[in-house]
Design an enzyme around this catalytic site. Structure first.
Site, PDB file in Angstrom:
ATOM      1  N   CYS A  22       0.838  -1.206   0.000  1.00 39.28           N
ATOM      2  CA  CYS A  22       0.000   0.000   0.000  1.00 39.28           C
ATOM      3  C   CYS A  22       0.868   1.250   0.000  1.00 39.28           C
ATOM      4  CB  CYS A  22      -0.938  -0.010   1.201  1.00 39.28           C
ATOM      5  SG  CYS A  22      -1.971   1.471   1.298  1.00 39.28           S
TER       6      CYS A  22
ATOM      7  N   CYS B 234      -0.394   4.125   2.176  1.00 36.85           N
ATOM      8  CA  CYS B 234      -0.149   3.946   3.610  1.00 36.85           C
ATOM      9  C   CYS B 234       1.315   4.207   3.953  1.00 36.85           C
ATOM     10  CB  CYS B 234      -0.478   2.518   4.056  1.00 36.85           C
ATOM     11  SG  CYS B 234      -2.003   1.863   3.387  1.00 36.85           S
ATOM     12  N   ASP B 235       2.226   3.692   3.141  1.00 33.90           N
ATOM     13  CA  ASP B 235       3.632   3.643   3.558  1.00 33.90           C
ATOM     14  C   ASP B 235       4.578   4.510   2.733  1.00 33.90           C
ATOM     15  OD1 ASP B 235       2.913   1.797   5.510  1.00 33.90           O
ATOM     16  OD2 ASP B 235       3.051   0.137   4.101  1.00 33.90           O
TER      17      ASP B 235
END
Ligand code: NDP
Length: 324
Positions: A142, A145-146
């Site tokens: 993701c 997300c990261d």
């Protein structure tokens, strides 16, 4: 001895969508039961820092966040049952007593007047031991997300579909260099995305390359590179990277619901536009099981809330929310 559980609202799945549905249902006095499935907490239990879930000024740990949601759901009156739904009789509608019937792996039977399916989806992985080992050390599925953690660094994205190209483009906002690794010589992604990809000076595409191994170093071990093999010639090569984003698709956890509610050809549950109703009245779907685009904890939680509100209206005999 198998038990029979009755409830006004059964939530299937213990990710952000399921817990949020349960919180709203419990606060509406529906006394929900939530059946957790195999991986309580869902995909957030395999991430570390979560920085984009609103309400926290500093990063929180994914497993901790899910533990808070579980505790909140129980605190407001949800009954959690650690079981896996293996059979669901939904498509004919509820029985003469007004209840749908579902069966758990334990043999327990769940009789529910409404059902919220929130079983999520799983990122597909390459299947390498090193990829699994380094999931807390720089291997992610993701970018939203990261990606933030790779400011000024070099990353690789694996895949050739829309997700891979979107993730590569997104990562250029953070990383200095993005390598896109694809196993063939043409992309599956939409033409417009391909044009953006090819015109971005930070992105280098590596055609006909398969990832043989994710390389790690240090203690705790973090990603330092990837070992590649040319799919045409077999020639090995290596790239130094700080992070690896695997973007080779997702699999929805549709399981026993596949032939019970309408699904698309990939198994994602189809819901009404702007809502969570499925093809079966009284059955709702929330989170990644019905969302192949956004796939965020906060969007999953949002649709969980919607599902509980729609179930409450259904039980009260109020027509579904007006769609515009
Ligand atoms: P796709 O199935 O479209 O693409 C997966 C990619 O990963 C393919 O290029 C495939 O290669 C590659 N791949 C699969 N398995 C492996 C493997 N084991 N090793 C290496 N490479 C592999 O998945 P996406 O997640 O990209 O998209 C799923 C669906 O969601 C699509 O319909 C897409 O259009 C849609 N989507 C739409 C978005 C939007 O509208 N904004 C955003 C994201 C997704 P190969 O090409 O060789 O098969």
């Amino acid at each position: 001895m198998p038990e029979i559980h009755h409830t006004d609202l059964l939530v299937v799945g213990a990710g952000p969508a399921g817990y949020t549905a349960a919180i709203y249902a419990a606060r509406a006095s529906l006394k929900p039961i939530l059946v957790t499935g195999m991986q309580p907490g869902g995909q957030l239990t395999i991430t570390t820092d979560v920085e984009n879930y609103p309400g926290f000024a500093t990063p929180v740990q994914g497993p901790w966040l899910m533990e808070q949601m579980r505790a909140q759901a129980e605190h407001v009156g949800t009954r959690l049952i650690y079981d896996l739904i293996v059979q669901a009789d939904l498509k004919k509608g509820p029985g003469p007593d007004g209840y749908f019937r579902l069966v758990g792996d334990s043999g327990d039977e769940f009789r529910a007047r409404t059902v919220v399916i929130a079983t999520g989806a799983q990122a597909r992985w390459l299947g390498l031991e090193s990829e699994k080992r380094l999931q807390r050390g720089g291997v992610s599925a993701c970018a939203t997300c990261d990606g933030f953690f790779y400011r000024g660094k070099t990353v690789a994205v694996i895949g050739g579909g829309n997700t891979a190209v979107e993730e590569a483009l997104y990562l250029t906002h953070h990383a200095d260099k993005v390598h896109l690794i694809h196993r063939r010589d043409s992309l599956r992604a939409e033409r417009i995305l391909q044009e953006r990809l090819f015109s971005n000076p930070k992105i280098e595409v590596h055609w006909n390359k398969a990832v043989e191994e994710v390389l790690g170093s240090g203690e705790p071990e973090v990603v330092c590179g990837i070992a590649l093999k040319d799919t045409q010639t077999g020639a090995p090569s290596k790239l130094d990277v700080d992070g690896v984003f695997v973007a080779i698709g997702h699999t929805p956890n549709t399981g026993p619901f596949l032939h019970e509610v309408a699904c698309d050809s990939d198994g994602y549950i189809l819901t009404e536009s702007g809502g969570t109703e499925t093809s079966v009245k009284g059955v709702f779907a929330a989170g990644d099981i019905q969302d192949r685009i956004f796939r965020q904890a906060v969007t999953a939680a949002g649709t969980g809330c919607m599902a509980a509100l729609e179930a409450e209206r259904y039980l009260s005999g109020i027509p579904a929310m007006t769609k515009t």
